[in-house]
Design a protein around this motif. Structure first.
Motif, mmCIF file in Angstrom:
data_model
loop_
_atom_site.group_PDB
_atom_site.id
_atom_site.type_symbol
_atom_site.label_atom_id
_atom_site.label_comp_id
_atom_site.label_asym_id
_atom_site.label_seq_id
_atom_site.Cartn_x
_atom_site.Cartn_y
_atom_site.Cartn_z
ATOM 1 N N PHE A 7 0.840 -1.184 0.000
ATOM 2 C CA PHE A 7 0.000 0.000 0.000
ATOM 3 C C PHE A 7 0.879 1.240 0.000
ATOM 4 N N SER A 8 0.467 2.249 -0.766
ATOM 5 C CA SER A 8 1.191 3.508 -0.772
ATOM 6 C C SER A 8 0.958 4.232 0.546
ATOM 7 N N THR A 9 1.797 5.224 0.790
ATOM 8 C CA THR A 9 1.623 6.032 2.001
ATOM 9 C C THR A 9 0.227 6.654 2.028
ATOM 10 N N LYS A 10 -0.220 7.179 0.894
ATOM 11 C CA LYS A 10 -1.539 7.805 0.827
ATOM 12 C C LYS A 10 -2.635 6.795 1.145
ATOM 13 N N ASP A 11 -2.527 5.576 0.605
ATOM 14 C CA ASP A 11 -3.531 4.546 0.879
ATOM 15 C C ASP A 11 -3.537 4.164 2.357
ATOM 16 N N THR A 35 -1.879 9.249 12.129
ATOM 17 C CA THR A 35 -0.469 9.013 11.803
ATOM 18 C C THR A 35 0.079 7.810 12.562
ATOM 19 N N SER A 36 -0.404 7.593 13.784
ATOM 20 C CA SER A 36 0.059 6.458 14.570
ATOM 21 C C SER A 36 -0.366 5.140 13.933
ATOM 22 N N VAL A 37 -1.637 5.047 13.538
ATOM 23 C CA VAL A 37 -2.141 3.802 12.943
ATOM 24 C C VAL A 37 -1.535 3.575 11.558
ATOM 25 N N ALA A 38 -1.375 4.645 10.794
ATOM 26 C CA ALA A 38 -0.823 4.520 9.449
ATOM 27 C C ALA A 38 0.694 4.383 9.436
ATOM 28 N N ASP A 39 1.320 4.636 10.593
ATOM 29 C CA ASP A 39 2.778 4.568 10.718
ATOM 30 C C ASP A 39 3.459 5.557 9.773
ATOM 31 N N VAL A 40 2.980 6.812 9.825
ATOM 32 C CA VAL A 40 3.576 7.894 9.042
ATOM 33 C C VAL A 40 3.718 9.097 9.966
ATOM 34 N N TYR A 47 1.273 16.688 3.392
ATOM 35 C CA TYR A 47 1.703 16.635 1.989
ATOM 36 C C TYR A 47 0.580 16.114 1.097
ATOM 37 N N HIS A 48 -0.056 15.018 1.519
ATOM 38 C CA HIS A 48 -1.057 14.379 0.677
ATOM 39 C C HIS A 48 -2.439 15.025 0.764
ATOM 40 N N PHE A 49 -2.766 15.625 1.912
ATOM 41 C CA PHE A 49 -4.138 16.094 2.111
ATOM 42 C C PHE A 49 -4.252 17.553 2.531
#
Length: 210
Positions: A7-11, A35-40, A47-49
């Motif tokens: 999965f991409s970072t955005k996904d 960010t915690s759940v997505a690990d970003v 950046y994305h949103f």
């Protein structure tokens, strides 16, 4: 929640946000939780949103674009192959939505997010959905009106609104009818679609009253 490498970072951000919004609501979910759940990091979200509001909108866009396209394609086929047949029009509204609900990769979570959109007062989200997907409802309203010219515009939209609510309820599997053991998810969704379409057809055909 798993974070597959493919999965991409955005996904990953969208999937994490969708799951958290389903559980905690829009106001109750922080970007830090996402960010915690997505690990970003927060920079990736910005950046994305750009903002939490845009993130909420994009969670809807990811599924709604697909569902809207499927609905309109099926409606076009219904109009071409079954002109004037209300049941075919209702099937085009109901079946693609139930298919989304049964998707892998958190289709069920998105249904709960839709329920949150009904329950929470979020004027920006409602405007976004109206601006981007209101035309889909208008297409269905026109198709139903062609089948039932005796209905006033007000009655038509009341009944379409009630169908949308019943569909959301069916998609979320909130009701008394649960999937029986030995019945596949696909077959269960097909039965739900069949029953809802029959129910909706009877409702739309009910005598128009002043």
């Amino acid at each position: 929640m798993p974070k597959p490498a493919q999965f991409s970072t955005k996904d990953r951000i969208l999937s994490a946000a969708e799951e958290l919004f389903a559980v905690h609501g829009f106001a109750g979910t922080s970007l830090r939780q996402v960010t915690s759940v997505a690990d970003v990091n927060i920079a990736a979200v910005n950046y994305h949103f750009g903002s939490k509001e845009n993130l909420v909108n994009e969670v809807f866009r990811r599924r709604m674009d697909e569902m809207s396209a499927a609905r309109l394609a099926q409606l076009a086929r219904a109009n071409a192959e079954y002109p004037g047949q209300l049941r075919a029009v209702l099937a085009a509204f109901v079946e693609p939505a139930l298919a989304i609900a049964g998707q892998q990769h958190n289709g069920g979570a998105f249904v709960r997010v839709i329920a949150r959109a009904y329950a929470e007062k979020n004027d920006n989200l409602r405007k976004f959905l109206s601006d981007h997907y209101g035309h889909v409802l208008r297409e269905f309203a026109r198709a139903i009106a062609a089948c039932l010219p005796q209905l006033s515009k007000e009655q038509l939209y009341w009944r379409l609104d009630l169908l949308a609510g019943a569909l959301t309820y069916a998609m979320a599997d909130f009701g008394l009818i649960k999937r029986p053991a030995g019945i596949s998810e696909t077959d269960h969704r097909a039965r739900a679609a069949h029953e809802l379409i029959q129910f909706a057809e009877a409702g739309f055909r009910a005598a128009a009253t002043p």
